[in-house]
Write a protein that holds these residues in place. Structure first.
Motif, short mmCIF file in Angstrom:
data_model
loop_
_atom_site.label_atom_id
_atom_site.label_comp_id
_atom_site.label_asym_id
_atom_site.label_seq_id
_atom_site.Cartn_x
_atom_site.Cartn_y
_atom_site.Cartn_z
N ASN A 107 0.34 -8.99 -4.72
CA ASN A 107 1.04 -8.25 -5.76
C ASN A 107 0.28 -6.97 -6.09
O ASN A 107 -0.93 -6.99 -6.29
N SER A 156 5.67 -20.69 -1.69
CA SER A 156 4.32 -21.11 -2.04
C SER A 156 3.85 -22.11 -1.00
O SER A 156 4.56 -23.05 -0.66
N GLN A 198 -5.05 -10.50 1.35
CA GLN A 198 -4.67 -11.82 0.84
C GLN A 198 -5.85 -12.79 0.91
O GLN A 198 -6.13 -13.53 -0.04
N ASN A 210 5.16 -6.20 -4.08
CA ASN A 210 4.01 -6.76 -3.36
C ASN A 210 4.02 -6.27 -1.92
O ASN A 210 5.04 -5.82 -1.40
N GLU A 263 -1.71 -6.94 -9.47
CA GLU A 263 -2.88 -7.81 -9.44
C GLU A 263 -3.96 -7.27 -8.51
O GLU A 263 -5.15 -7.33 -8.82
N THR A 311 -4.17 -12.39 -3.43
CA THR A 311 -2.85 -11.95 -3.89
C THR A 311 -2.43 -10.72 -3.12
O THR A 311 -3.28 -9.99 -2.56
N GLN A 359 0.83 -17.97 -2.87
CA GLN A 359 2.06 -17.76 -3.63
C GLN A 359 2.51 -16.32 -3.47
O GLN A 359 1.77 -15.39 -3.79
#
Length: 644
Positions: free
Chosen positions: A208, A76, A201, A147, A211, A206, A86
């Motif tokens: 992931n 992170s 990103q 991810n 997500e 994110t 993160q």
């Protein structure tokens, strides 16, 4: 109990071959057979765990809608007043990743076993198996990554392993050059992928997968459609290189310089399917951008047809198979572009079996013929190598699309999906490619295995470590397609994007595909099986010499890149070199030279000797006195009270 253990410990699937890599490098390298057993055993155990985990996924319908994800925080980063970056490292299991786990580990296990016989007596035996283990581990990590950053790390490891294995025969200049070509070509594409990942990103906050799928579905809250289109195109550049799509396909045929098990592993279960898998994994991104979907579809259809035409005139058995792989990957991309994740993943599944089978069969032939690769110099191998020959025939029937072999069902699924979506031009291209595929594959089979024997060849069947994998993969080439038959399509119930695909069987498309496949095989039979017809085939090549040369030289794409490199890259480098030498260095060196010359001149006066300074002072006074004498007092201006 075992199924639940496999689901919760799926991270062991890539970890076991990774540990085998470490153990071989640091412990067992002096003991060749122990290294091989460790590599094969670790991958086989991974296959068992992957199969149990897949059983758990496919017996729980909720995983088709909501994947099983477990992860831990990797790192992170953040600053006060700014959102923290993160990144998690974890596992995502759903029907697609479960299928891939089983396919990669199963195919890899038998390729590893085959390698024991193929690499027998080769230098670097243990090192080779360590590379194979790392290759398999990297691909399995890519498959289950939750991810995109974790996936990208595995993606680059796959590229590294391909470099090491393609160039394994370091004594061969061609192998070293092929390894560099593959590495550099894929790095060019990976730069685009990296930009796409960074953009995701930055825009969505994110990486992931779960997500991202939720946020991209409402991308209007985060960005504009133009930015999303740019991101989709950047992400697609990576798969263009990794999966050998036009125009970055050039590395794939040259990769045949590596050992044949490497070729099988790259083409069937690891390197090249990674690109297709990445596009399928990020379908939630491409689905929102219609133009990006069209780009994927057109690129796939064109690559399929382009590579098929290149394969028509190739003579080396592995290069024919290489162009076949490029063409089949084009099929998979076409399916993704028309929106059918089902058809694409289905063809990836069946293709893994029959393409691994044919590459390993080609390796068996090369060992028997002391690596004589020209199919025109073979002939009659079916009599001396019956297991290799007839398993290869099974692979040829599967890739040609002859029912009930595996390739028929998956290729028909792609054709049907393309036709159903109204992409009639792309459908025509794919259908013609099916005809060409049957023709050039059976051209190779008839030349290599049937017809008149070459008296200079004295082949014998390969050892059991090589023939057993052929037999197992032949069974897969026959039966792997039954999972996706149009009647009770279990495949479509589980592997789909958006909603299950329940298209009714299109008997017109099915009939057309069979007719085209039979026509291709029939044309190859009429042109290449008999010696008299071979003469006619050669005469045809001479009659259409221009077209033949273009196809033999693969449309001169490699030459075009070489010219680009020499004329533009090297030319620009030369211009910058001259600018650096004569402008940059000229200015810097000129200032230095001026300082040096002026310093040398000043040294005449700055000797440090008192008598020299007195002499100079005396000369100065003398000069002033002489000047005053010539000027004279009459010319002097009197100064009174400081006023002239």
């Amino acid at each position: 109990m075992y199924v639940e253990f496999a689901l919760q410990h799926a991270w062991l699937v890539p970890l076991l071959p990774a540990l085998a890599f470490v153990a071989i490098v640091f412990l067992t390298r002096p003991w060749k057979m122990l290294s091989a057993i460790l590599a094969v055993g670790s991958m086989a155990l991974s296959c068992v765990i992957a199969t149990l985990a897949a059983y758990g996924i496919f017996t729980n319908p909720e995983y088709a809608e909501k994947p099983l994800v477990y992860a831990t925080r990797w790192f992170s980063l953040g600053m006060p007043g700014m959102p923290a970056l993160q990144i998690d490292v974890g596992v995502q299991l759903d029907p697609v990743s479960a299928m891939m786990m089983v396919m990669v580990s199963f195919i890899s296990t038998f390729i590893f076993l085959y390698s024991i016989g193929y690499m027998d007596g080769e230098d670097g035996f243990s090192v080779f198996f360590s590379y194979l283990s790392l290759f398999g581990a990297s691909m399995l990590l890519l498959v289950i990554s939750s991810n995109l950053l974790q996936m990208f790390v595995a993606w680059e490891l796959v590229g590294l392993c391909s470099y090491l294995l393609i160039g394994f025969y370091t004594h061969k200049i061609s192998a070293r050059e092929a390894a560099k070509k593959a590495f550099v070509t894929c790095r060019v594409a990976d730069f685009g992928l990296l930009l796409g990942i960074l953009s995701l990103q930055i825009v969505f906050g994110t990486l992931n997968l779960t997500e991202l799928s939720e946020r991209i579905a409402h991308f209007e809250e985060f960005t504009t459609f133009g930015i999303l289109t740019m991101i989709a195109v950047l992400v697609f550049i990576g798969p263009i290189g990794k999966s050998g799509q036009f125009p970055l396909h050039v590395w794939l045929p040259d990769a045949m310089e590596g050992p044949t098990p490497v070729s099988a592993l790259i083409h069937a279960a690891t390197m090249v399917v990674a690109g297709v898998y990445l596009v399928g994994r990020t379908m939630f991104l491409f689905h929102e951008v219609e133009s990006a979907m069209q780009l994927v579809a057109v690129t796939g259809a064109f690559t399929a047809l382009f590579a098929a035409t290149c394969a028509l005139t190739q003579r080396e058995i592995k290069k024919i198979l290489a162009y076949s792989t490029v063409s089949q990957l084009g099929y998979m991309m076409l399916a993704l572009g028309v929106g059918s994740l089902t058809a694409s993943m289905f063809h990836m599944w069946t293709h893994a079996f029959f393409k691994a089978l044919m590459f390993l069969g080609a390796g068996s032939v090369l060992v028997a013929l002391h690596h004589k690769a020209d199919v025109w110099e073979m002939g009659g191998l079916v009599k001396k190598m019956p297991i290799t020959a007839w398993t290869f025939v099974i692979g040829g029937l599967a890739i040609a699309g002859i029912p009930p072999f595996a390739g028929f069902w998956s290729k028909d699924e792609i054709l049907a999906a393309t036709f159903a979506e109204g992409h009639y031009v792309l459908f025509a291209m794919a259908a013609f490619t099916a005809f060409l595929t049957a023709f050039y594959m059976w051209r190779m089979i008839f030349l290599a295995f049937f017809g008149k024997e070459n008296p200079d060849n004295h082949p014998k069947e390969s050892p059991w470590t090589m023939t057993v994998p052929l037999l197992v993969l032949a069974i897969g080439a026959i039966g792997a397609g039954w999972l996706g038959t149009p009647w009770g399509n279990v495949w479509a119930e589980w592997i789909y994007f958006g909603h299950p695909h329940h298209a009714d069987p299109n008997f017109i498309v099915m009939g057309l595909s069979v007719v085209l496949a039979v026509a291709g095989i029939g044309l190859a039979y009429s042109m290449y099986l008999k010696d008299t017809e071979k003469v006619k085939a050669k005469a045809m090549a001479e009659q259409y010499s221009t077209a033949y040369r273009v196809l033999v030289n693969k449309y001169y794409i490699d030459e075009l890149y070489l010219w680009f490199n020499h004329a533009l890259v090297d030319g620009a480098a030369k211009i910058f070199y001259l600018f650096d030498i004569y402008i940059v260095d000229g200015i810097v060196n000129g200032i230095g030279a001026f300082a040096k010359v002026s310093g040398e001149g000043m040294r005449v006066f700055q000797t440090g000797r008192l008598q020299n300074y007195v002499l100079i002072f005396f000369i100065g006074v003398l000069v002033v006195a002489v000047l005053m004498a010539f000027v004279g007092p009459s010319n002097a201006v009197p100064v009174i009270g400081g006023v002239k």
